[in-house]
Design a protein around this motif. Structure first.
Motif, mmCIF file in Angstrom:
data_model
loop_
_atom_site.group_PDB
_atom_site.id
_atom_site.type_symbol
_atom_site.label_atom_id
_atom_site.label_comp_id
_atom_site.label_asym_id
_atom_site.label_seq_id
_atom_site.Cartn_x
_atom_site.Cartn_y
_atom_site.Cartn_z
ATOM 1 N N VAL A 12 -72.961 -94.392 -11.438
ATOM 2 C CA VAL A 12 -74.568 -94.465 -10.541
ATOM 3 C C VAL A 12 -74.023 -93.969 -9.060
ATOM 4 O O VAL A 12 -74.808 -94.396 -8.263
ATOM 5 C CB VAL A 12 -75.310 -95.747 -10.703
ATOM 6 N N GLY A 13 -72.995 -93.622 -8.995
ATOM 7 C CA GLY A 13 -72.588 -92.925 -7.690
ATOM 8 C C GLY A 13 -72.150 -94.069 -6.748
ATOM 9 O O GLY A 13 -72.052 -94.005 -5.684
ATOM 10 N N ALA A 14 -71.333 -95.211 -7.326
ATOM 11 C CA ALA A 14 -70.726 -96.234 -6.542
ATOM 12 C C ALA A 14 -69.527 -95.982 -5.880
ATOM 13 O O ALA A 14 -68.956 -96.619 -5.111
ATOM 14 C CB ALA A 14 -70.722 -97.408 -7.283
ATOM 15 N N GLY A 15 -68.867 -94.662 -6.470
ATOM 16 C CA GLY A 15 -67.427 -94.389 -5.895
ATOM 17 C C GLY A 15 -66.415 -95.338 -6.523
ATOM 18 O O GLY A 15 -66.515 -96.020 -7.510
ATOM 19 N N GLY A 16 -65.267 -95.435 -5.623
ATOM 20 C CA GLY A 16 -64.291 -96.330 -5.944
ATOM 21 C C GLY A 16 -63.578 -95.739 -7.173
ATOM 22 O O GLY A 16 -63.731 -94.904 -7.590
ATOM 23 N N LEU A 17 -62.924 -96.787 -7.676
ATOM 24 C CA LEU A 17 -61.992 -96.586 -9.244
ATOM 25 C C LEU A 17 -62.726 -96.025 -10.385
ATOM 26 O O LEU A 17 -62.253 -95.399 -11.088
ATOM 27 C CB LEU A 17 -61.162 -97.716 -9.278
ATOM 28 N N GLY A 18 -63.992 -96.613 -10.238
ATOM 29 C CA GLY A 18 -65.034 -96.319 -11.579
ATOM 30 C C GLY A 18 -65.205 -94.958 -11.515
ATOM 31 O O GLY A 18 -65.315 -94.227 -12.644
ATOM 32 N N ALA A 19 -65.453 -94.143 -10.084
ATOM 33 C CA ALA A 19 -65.850 -92.845 -10.234
ATOM 34 C C ALA A 19 -64.438 -91.974 -10.618
ATOM 35 O O ALA A 19 -64.532 -91.026 -11.457
ATOM 36 C CB ALA A 19 -66.088 -92.541 -8.666
ATOM 37 N N GLU A 20 -63.441 -92.356 -10.393
ATOM 38 C CA GLU A 20 -61.989 -91.862 -11.025
ATOM 39 C C GLU A 20 -61.914 -91.930 -12.301
ATOM 40 O O GLU A 20 -61.515 -90.993 -13.132
ATOM 41 C CB GLU A 20 -60.878 -92.366 -10.194
ATOM 42 N N VAL A 21 -62.162 -93.240 -12.979
ATOM 43 C CA VAL A 21 -62.057 -92.996 -14.335
ATOM 44 C C VAL A 21 -63.266 -92.428 -14.987
ATOM 45 O O VAL A 21 -62.829 -91.462 -15.854
ATOM 46 C CB VAL A 21 -62.508 -94.814 -14.982
ATOM 47 N N THR A 22 -64.421 -92.321 -14.515
ATOM 48 C CA THR A 22 -65.523 -91.245 -14.935
ATOM 49 C C THR A 22 -64.714 -89.976 -14.733
ATOM 50 O O THR A 22 -65.097 -89.052 -15.858
ATOM 51 C CB THR A 22 -66.689 -91.575 -14.156
ATOM 52 N N ARG A 23 -64.243 -89.591 -13.795
ATOM 53 C CA ARG A 23 -64.105 -88.118 -13.607
ATOM 54 C C ARG A 23 -62.721 -87.889 -14.640
ATOM 55 O O ARG A 23 -62.847 -86.941 -15.127
ATOM 56 C CB ARG A 23 -63.347 -87.830 -12.248
ATOM 57 N N GLY A 24 -61.864 -88.839 -14.717
ATOM 58 C CA GLY A 24 -60.906 -88.470 -15.695
ATOM 59 C C GLY A 24 -61.395 -88.244 -17.202
ATOM 60 O O GLY A 24 -60.977 -87.514 -17.951
ATOM 61 N N LEU A 25 -62.571 -88.782 -17.525
ATOM 62 C CA LEU A 25 -63.214 -88.908 -18.910
ATOM 63 C C LEU A 25 -63.899 -87.528 -18.931
ATOM 64 O O LEU A 25 -63.663 -87.093 -20.008
ATOM 65 C CB LEU A 25 -64.107 -90.206 -18.863
ATOM 66 N N THR A 26 -64.553 -87.320 -17.862
ATOM 67 C CA THR A 26 -65.296 -85.895 -18.185
ATOM 68 C C THR A 26 -64.512 -84.668 -17.930
ATOM 69 O O THR A 26 -64.909 -84.036 -18.438
ATOM 70 C CB THR A 26 -66.417 -85.932 -17.080
ATOM 71 N N ARG A 27 -63.280 -84.793 -17.525
ATOM 72 C CA ARG A 27 -62.452 -83.598 -17.107
ATOM 73 C C ARG A 27 -61.390 -83.679 -18.332
ATOM 74 O O ARG A 27 -60.656 -82.964 -18.267
ATOM 75 C CB ARG A 27 -62.056 -83.331 -15.913
#
Length: 286
Positions: free
Chosen positions: A231-246
């Motif tokens: 939901v756009g909170a950033g932080g490490l959660g965004a990095e995990v999500t980015r690693g999953l989507t890419r």
């Protein structure tokens, strides 16, 4: 008979309620969003403005002075890993988010847990509510939070708070119910006030179980970090999500290990600080 007639749709009842809240309490939600953003932004600025090595050194010295050598070692290893993995900014954002969420969760759950330990009817009424809160999948909390606070860090914090309250509340209730009755009777017989009994007898006796509740609150809050990245909170959660989507296994693994490092750091620091405070009180009383 048409099966659609018998179908129960909670969303048909909840969506109008959320719309009503948005229409009638928008200034309140806007003020709450600004308050949370201000507090979160202040903590992030304090962590990110100085150089990373300065923050690591200061945290290690503070942990060593207030708690001990082991806490300082854990602090050094955890923060050094976050820095060397190239995720320092994301790690500090996650640390700030989790710190705010855990603090608010404890501030809400602790007095409610004490109240539940005092009144059986309140404890009985809160039990099914806590059961539902712990059973509902955590990402479900993000839906009403986003509808009320839009995308960003605030709905992530609100959902994390809601998800972290039940274990802390349950274990606070259990901790105070396990306080030996003879200690309470001794305090009452000596003429101590309810406040003195709470601060000098109940809380010190309940500290081990309270530490378990704090530990669970921290771990569940960090578990929400990954979902908060959606939901756009950033932080490490965004990095995990980015690693999953890419499909970048290295990025996802580094971010996941950084979350583990922060979890260990917060757990050891909180436990060491509370245990050290309890030991200090015991020595003073002796």
């Amino acid at each position: 008979m048409n099966p659609d007639v018998l179908r129960f749709s909670p969303g048909a009842y909840l969506a109008p309620a959320v719309d009503w809240l948005n229409a009638n309490f928008h200034p309140f939600f806007a003020a709450l969003t600004k308050l949370i953003e201000t507090v979160l932004g202040g903590i992030e600025a304090a962590l990110l403005y100085p150089p990373a090595y300065a923050v690591i050194i200061a945290a290690v010295l503070l942990a060593g002075f207030l708690i001990g050598f082991r806490a300082a070692t854990v602090t050094a290893i955890a923060l050094a890993f976050c820095f060397l993995s190239g995720l320092w900014t994301a790690s500090m954002q996650t640390l700030a988010l989790v710190t705010v969420a855990v603090m608010i969760s404890v501030l809400v759950a602790f007095p409610l847990g004490i109240l539940a330990s005092r009144y059986e009817k309140f404890e009985a009424a809160s039990r099914p509510v806590l059961d539902i809160m712990q059973t509902v999948p955590p990402w479900v909390y993000l839906i009403p939070a986003v509808m009320l606070f839009s995308l960003g860090r605030v709905p992530a914090i609100i959902a994390t708070i809601v998800y972290g309250i039940p274990p802390m509340l349950r274990l606070t209730t259990l901790a105070f119910n396990q306080v030996p009755k003879d200690l309470l009777e001794l305090g009452q017989a000596s003429g101590a006030s309810p406040r003195s009994i709470l601060l000098k007898i109940e809380i010190p006796s309940a500290t081990p179980t309270l530490l378990v509740g704090l530990n669970q609150c921290i771990l569940l809050s960090l578990a929400m970090v990954v979902l908060a990245g959606l939901v756009g909170a950033g932080g490490l959660g965004a990095e995990v999500t980015r690693g999953l989507t890419r499909m970048e296994m290295g990025l996802g693994l580094r971010a996941g290990l950084a979350i583990v490092a922060i979890a260990i750091l917060l757990d050891r620091l909180s436990k060491g600080a509370l245990q050290g405070r309890r030991i200090g009180r015991s020595a003073t009383a002796a």
